[in-house]
Design an enzyme around this catalytic site. Structure first.
Site, short mmCIF file in Angstrom:
data_model
loop_
_atom_site.label_atom_id
_atom_site.label_comp_id
_atom_site.label_asym_id
_atom_site.label_seq_id
_atom_site.Cartn_x
_atom_site.Cartn_y
_atom_site.Cartn_z
N ALA A 81 85.08 105.74 -0.76
CA ALA A 81 84.01 105.29 0.13
C ALA A 81 82.70 105.30 -0.64
CB ALA A 81 83.91 106.17 1.37
N VAL A 82 82.17 104.12 -0.88
CA VAL A 82 80.88 103.98 -1.54
C VAL A 82 79.91 103.47 -0.47
CG1 VAL A 82 79.59 102.88 -3.40
CG2 VAL A 82 82.01 103.45 -3.72
N THR A 87 69.05 102.64 -3.73
CA THR A 87 69.03 101.85 -4.96
C THR A 87 70.24 100.92 -4.98
OG1 THR A 87 70.38 103.38 -6.26
CG2 THR A 87 67.99 103.83 -6.15
N HIS A 89 72.72 101.24 -6.98
CA HIS A 89 73.78 102.00 -7.63
C HIS A 89 75.16 101.65 -7.05
CE1 HIS A 89 75.42 105.44 -9.81
NE2 HIS A 89 76.02 105.83 -8.69
N ARG A 128 85.39 102.52 9.85
CA ARG A 128 86.48 101.95 9.05
C ARG A 128 87.49 102.99 8.58
NH1 ARG A 128 82.37 98.88 9.32
NH2 ARG A 128 82.45 96.63 8.98
#
Length: 155
Positions: A81-82, A87, A89, A128
């Site tokens: 999970a990102v 930013t 990133h 999700r």
């Protein structure tokens, strides 16, 4: 009439690997639980599932590659999970992880499934990973089962 090849979610006798990111583990544990439950519901025994925890999504491809190249697994599921921050990133991580995993599947001939959430907010990730949008870990496992079965049917 054309020849049609389709996989079905069948996992009996097959071995699966799961690489899961520890970062955002309140989310990724739910993805992992959904994936494992789904594999088991389709005939995969616990002993035929190997799980490797990695620090973050960035590290997933290295371990997934080791699994895929081993020749032991019908498929490799990659869960993470990102979540977008202040930013860009997250965009760099998501791009590199997705490209690496896709290339790995093509190079090894082993299905490498992308179950990494790429969300704009924690709320989206919660939805999700078992919330009102379902569980992407379940969907990842279903796709892994289908692809592994399909590959056994192709000429």
């Amino acid at each position: 009439m054309p020849n049609v090849y389709e996989g079905r979610p069948a996992g009996a006798g097959a071995q699966f690997a799961i690489v899961v990111s520890r970062y955002n583990d309140t989310i990724t544990r739910k993805l992992l639980d959904g994936a494992v439950d789904t594999l088991c519901a389709h005939g995969v025994v616990d002993d035929a599932i190997d799980v490797a925890w990695v620090p973050g999504a960035w590290e997933i491809p290295l371990v997934a590659g080791r699994f895929a190249k081993s020749g032991r697994y019908a498929a490799v599921l990659c869960l993470g999970a990102v979540i977008r921050g202040e930013t860009s990133h997250d965009q760099h991580i998501n791009r590199q992880v997705s490209l690496s995993l896709g290339r790995m599947a093509i190079e090894t001939g082993v299905p490498v499934l992308f179950g990494v959430l790429t969300c704009n907010s924690l709320e989206q990730a919660i939805h999700r990973s078992g919330g009102n949008v379902g569980n992407k870990g379940i969907e990842c496992a279903e796709a892994a089962l289908e692809m592994a079965n399909l590959l056994t049917k192709l000429p």
